[in-house]
Design a protein around this motif. Structure first.
Motif, PDB file in Angstrom:
ATOM      1  N   ALA A  29      -6.022  56.057  55.677  1.00 34.06           N
ATOM      2  CA  ALA A  29      -4.995  55.033  55.599  1.00 34.06           C
ATOM      3  C   ALA A  29      -5.641  53.657  55.671  1.00 34.06           C
ATOM      4  CB  ALA A  29      -3.995  55.201  56.734  1.00 34.06           C
ATOM      5  N   SER A  30      -5.194  52.758  54.814  1.00 34.24           N
ATOM      6  CA  SER A  30      -5.746  51.414  54.779  1.00 34.24           C
ATOM      7  C   SER A  30      -4.645  50.418  55.096  1.00 34.24           C
ATOM      8  CB  SER A  30      -6.317  51.128  53.396  1.00 34.24           C
ATOM      9  OG  SER A  30      -6.759  49.808  53.329  1.00 34.24           O
ATOM     10  N   ILE A  34      -1.728  44.398  55.716  1.00 33.71           N
ATOM     11  CA  ILE A  34      -0.553  44.322  56.584  1.00 33.71           C
ATOM     12  C   ILE A  34      -0.933  43.644  57.892  1.00 33.71           C
ATOM     13  CG2 ILE A  34       1.144  45.657  57.870  1.00 33.71           C
ATOM     14  CD1 ILE A  34       0.972  47.770  55.730  1.00 33.71           C
ATOM     15  N   GLU A  35      -0.067  42.746  58.324  1.00 22.47           N
ATOM     16  CA  GLU A  35      -0.286  42.043  59.583  1.00 22.47           C
ATOM     17  C   GLU A  35       0.990  42.164  60.401  1.00 22.47           C
ATOM     18  OE1 GLU A  35      -0.783  37.382  60.848  1.00 22.47           O
ATOM     19  OE2 GLU A  35      -1.510  38.037  58.912  1.00 22.47           O
ATOM     20  N   ARG A  48       0.385  40.828  53.233  1.00 19.07           N
ATOM     21  CA  ARG A  48      -0.321  39.741  52.561  1.00 19.07           C
ATOM     22  C   ARG A  48      -0.500  40.074  51.088  1.00 19.07           C
ATOM     23  NH1 ARG A  48      -5.215  39.881  56.031  1.00 19.07           N
ATOM     24  NH2 ARG A  48      -4.169  40.499  57.909  1.00 19.07           N
ATOM     25  N   ASP A  49      -0.219  39.113  50.234  1.00 19.73           N
ATOM     26  CA  ASP A  49      -0.379  39.297  48.790  1.00 19.73           C
ATOM     27  C   ASP A  49      -1.685  38.658  48.373  1.00 19.73           C
ATOM     28  OD1 ASP A  49       0.102  39.947  46.205  1.00 19.73           O
ATOM     29  OD2 ASP A  49       1.502  38.301  45.839  1.00 19.73           O
ATOM     30  N   ARG A  50      -2.611  39.454  47.825  1.00 17.21           N
ATOM     31  CA  ARG A  50      -3.910  38.935  47.453  1.00 17.21           C
ATOM     32  C   ARG A  50      -3.898  38.342  46.036  1.00 17.21           C
ATOM     33  NH1 ARG A  50      -7.273  39.853  50.903  1.00 17.21           N
ATOM     34  NH2 ARG A  50      -9.257  40.801  50.549  1.00 17.21           N
ATOM     35  N   GLU A  51      -2.844  38.498  45.301  1.00 22.34           N
ATOM     36  CA  GLU A  51      -2.810  38.020  43.920  1.00 22.34           C
ATOM     37  C   GLU A  51      -2.923  36.496  43.797  1.00 22.34           C
ATOM     38  OE1 GLU A  51      -3.223  38.393  40.070  1.00 22.34           O
ATOM     39  OE2 GLU A  51      -3.128  40.064  41.453  1.00 22.34           O
ATOM     40  N   PRO A  52      -2.265  35.688  44.667  1.00 25.14           N
ATOM     41  CA  PRO A  52      -2.420  34.247  44.528  1.00 25.14           C
ATOM     42  C   PRO A  52      -3.870  33.782  44.680  1.00 25.14           C
ATOM     43  CG  PRO A  52      -0.515  34.704  45.867  1.00 25.14           C
ATOM     44  CD  PRO A  52      -1.212  36.014  45.632  1.00 25.14           C
TER      45      PRO A  52
END
Length: 114
Positions: A29-30, A34-35, A48-52
């Motif tokens: 599991a990764s 998530i925070e 958290r969205d890493r795309e931006p």
């Protein structure tokens, strides 16, 4: 007694034989994206969205310092940025033979030569 022993040995053998097949499909599991925040309204998961970040890296373009480095790799000495637009970066300097030279790079990631 021997029938129970054979049956137990067969079950153990089959169970152990199936372990290597299951190992490539088992993924840990990764939870890196998530925070959990604890506040007055309780525990809230924040994804958290890493795309931006990736989008900013793509849109970053070519910086003046990167254009100077690219010009030095092309053989320009004492390179300096003389013009910078949304599309191009113009760098002026001297060639190894001593003559003035001007190079134009695209203002996008990697500073390709135009």
């Amino acid at each position: 007694m021997s029938a129970k022993f054979l049956r137990a040995a067969l079950i153990t053998t089959l169970a152990l034989a199936g372990l290597p097949l299951a190992a490539p499909f088992a993924a840990p599991a990764s939870a890196q994206g998530i925070e959990l925040r604890i506040g007055p309204d309780g525990v809230r998961p924040i994804i958290r969205d890493r795309e931006p970040v990736r989008q900013r890296e793509r849109d970053r373009g070519c910086s003046p310092r990167e254009a100077q480095r690219a010009a030095a790799q092309e053989g320009l000495r004492r390179a300096e940025v003389v013009r910078m637009t949304d599309r191009t970066i113009t760098v002026r300097g001297f060639t190894r033979r001593g003559g003035p030279e001007q190079l134009r790079f695209a203002n996008r990631r990697g500073c390709p030569l135009v």
